[in-house]
Design a protein around this motif. Sequence first.
Motif, PDB file in Angstrom:
ATOM      1  N   ALA A  30       0.842  -1.215   0.000  1.00 31.27           N
ATOM      2  CA  ALA A  30       0.000   0.000   0.000  1.00 31.27           C
ATOM      3  C   ALA A  30       0.869   1.255   0.000  1.00 31.27           C
ATOM      4  CB  ALA A  30      -0.929  -0.021   1.219  1.00 31.27           C
ATOM      5  N   ARG A  31       1.968   1.228   0.781  1.00 28.96           N
ATOM      6  CA  ARG A  31       2.874   2.383   0.800  1.00 28.96           C
ATOM      7  C   ARG A  31       3.537   2.587  -0.558  1.00 28.96           C
ATOM      8  NH1 ARG A  31       4.839   4.445   5.619  1.00 28.96           N
ATOM      9  NH2 ARG A  31       6.020   5.784   4.209  1.00 28.96           N
ATOM     10  N   THR A  32       3.891   1.489  -1.215  1.00 20.46           N
ATOM     11  CA  THR A  32       4.519   1.604  -2.531  1.00 20.46           C
ATOM     12  C   THR A  32       3.552   2.193  -3.542  1.00 20.46           C
ATOM     13  OG1 THR A  32       5.895  -0.314  -2.028  1.00 20.46           O
ATOM     14  CG2 THR A  32       5.675   0.310  -4.351  1.00 20.46           C
ATOM     15  N   PHE A  36       4.071   5.749  -5.448  1.00 19.34           N
ATOM     16  CA  PHE A  36       4.067   5.822  -6.914  1.00 19.34           C
ATOM     17  C   PHE A  36       3.009   6.809  -7.417  1.00 19.34           C
ATOM     18  CE2 PHE A  36       2.366   4.322 -10.987  1.00 19.34           C
ATOM     19  CZ  PHE A  36       3.517   4.359 -11.752  1.00 19.34           C
ATOM     20  N   THR A  37       1.835   6.782  -6.788  1.00 16.60           N
ATOM     21  CA  THR A  37       0.766   7.698  -7.214  1.00 16.60           C
ATOM     22  C   THR A  37       1.147   9.151  -6.950  1.00 16.60           C
ATOM     23  OG1 THR A  37      -0.870   5.985  -6.716  1.00 16.60           O
ATOM     24  CG2 THR A  37      -1.673   8.241  -6.939  1.00 16.60           C
ATOM     25  N   VAL A  38       1.695   9.404  -5.757  1.00 22.37           N
ATOM     26  CA  VAL A  38       2.085  10.780  -5.426  1.00 22.37           C
ATOM     27  C   VAL A  38       3.187  11.271  -6.371  1.00 22.37           C
ATOM     28  CG1 VAL A  38       3.174  12.206  -3.656  1.00 22.37           C
ATOM     29  CG2 VAL A  38       1.383  10.594  -3.018  1.00 22.37           C
ATOM     30  N   THR A  40       3.828  10.230  -9.435  1.00 25.28           N
ATOM     31  CA  THR A  40       3.295  10.432 -10.784  1.00 25.28           C
ATOM     32  C   THR A  40       2.505  11.731 -10.883  1.00 25.28           C
ATOM     33  OG1 THR A  40       3.156   8.030 -11.071  1.00 25.28           O
ATOM     34  CG2 THR A  40       1.872   9.396 -12.573  1.00 25.28           C
ATOM     35  N   VAL A  41       1.656  11.968  -9.889  1.00 20.95           N
ATOM     36  CA  VAL A  41       0.837  13.183  -9.921  1.00 20.95           C
ATOM     37  C   VAL A  41       1.706  14.429  -9.827  1.00 20.95           C
ATOM     38  CG1 VAL A  41      -0.917  14.479  -8.662  1.00 20.95           C
ATOM     39  CG2 VAL A  41      -1.208  12.028  -9.019  1.00 20.95           C
ATOM     40  N   SER A  42       2.679  14.403  -8.919  1.00 18.39           N
ATOM     41  CA  SER A  42       3.530  15.591  -8.773  1.00 18.39           C
ATOM     42  C   SER A  42       4.373  15.825 -10.017  1.00 18.39           C
ATOM     43  CB  SER A  42       4.438  15.427  -7.552  1.00 18.39           C
ATOM     44  OG  SER A  42       5.305  14.318  -7.718  1.00 18.39           O
ATOM     45  N   THR A  43       4.848  14.743 -10.654  1.00 16.95           N
ATOM     46  CA  THR A  43       5.627  14.904 -11.881  1.00 16.95           C
ATOM     47  C   THR A  43       4.787  15.481 -13.000  1.00 16.95           C
ATOM     48  OG1 THR A  43       7.003  13.017 -11.270  1.00 16.95           O
ATOM     49  CG2 THR A  43       7.045  13.691 -13.572  1.00 16.95           C
ATOM     50  N   LEU A  44       3.566  14.957 -13.154  1.00 17.20           N
ATOM     51  CA  LEU A  44       2.680  15.493 -14.193  1.00 17.20           C
ATOM     52  C   LEU A  44       2.331  16.946 -13.917  1.00 17.20           C
ATOM     53  CD1 LEU A  44       0.281  12.444 -14.735  1.00 17.20           C
ATOM     54  CD2 LEU A  44       2.134  13.227 -16.214  1.00 17.20           C
TER      55      LEU A  44
END
Length: 294
Positions: A30-32, A36-38, A40-44
């Motif tokens: 769940a932490r991984t 990964f989601t955070v 990806t969102v911050s990079t986008l």
Amino acid sequence: MPSAPPGPSGPPGPYVPSARRIARERYRRARTRRSFTVATVSTLAVAGALYALIVNSPGWQRTRQTFLDPHYARVSFPSILDGLWLNVRLLLVCGAVVLVAGLLVALLRTLRGPVFFPVRALAIAYVDFFRGLPLIICLLVCIFGLPALRLNGVTHDPVTLGGVALCLTYTAYVAEVFRAGIESVHPAQRAAARSLGLTSAQAMRYVVLPQAVRRVVPALLNDLVSLQKDTGLVSVGGAVDAVYAAQITASEKFNYTPYVVAGLLFVAITIPMTRFTDWVAARMNRRQSQGGSV
């Protein structure tokens, strides 16, 4: 390692993780996923903000026509690619020469005893001079100054003379990297090798150098990456490498897109070597943290 209880007379059953271990692995997954989601969102979000900032700038249309024209990119790509082959050949030849010469200079500088003082002094003077001399000046002196002497056997080829200038400069840098590795080996290991009957040369060859080289591999690869980029400077002497090929097309078409194409090709070559450098450094750190040989 928990396992199913053995039967009355048979071997133990298959491995069955405990409830606590299952919960811990579920928490890690769940932490991984969350990380990964955070990421990806911050990079986008950052990429979108940069894109909006650039395309909404007042001079974007003019900049796009001058530096990012697809037509001129297609026109200039074949000649730039031919020129890039010259940069690759310079990297391979100069890289091999620099590694050998740098190790030799480092060994000369680490010689002990008063009888070797002139050799050490020459090595120190060489390293100090070429590390302080700007590379572009070294290139100009070698490409235009050496032929002006009109000495027999001195070539006028700008590629060869540019390669000599690159070797002179980068040998000084690499020599210091090797010297740092040699001096990082504890003197007790050299003393132990001598106590076993090895000569000074044998102690250096079989005990000191293997450890020293392993420790400075990431730094050496960084210097090779820098050398790869600086091979483009030989164009100051008229050698048609990727940069000069881009300059020719840009001068004919009055468009700077070929320079962008040449830069992207250099980046495309540099990234694999950079990632390899990171992999080597991470591998050595893991081995060192595990107590293995470094």
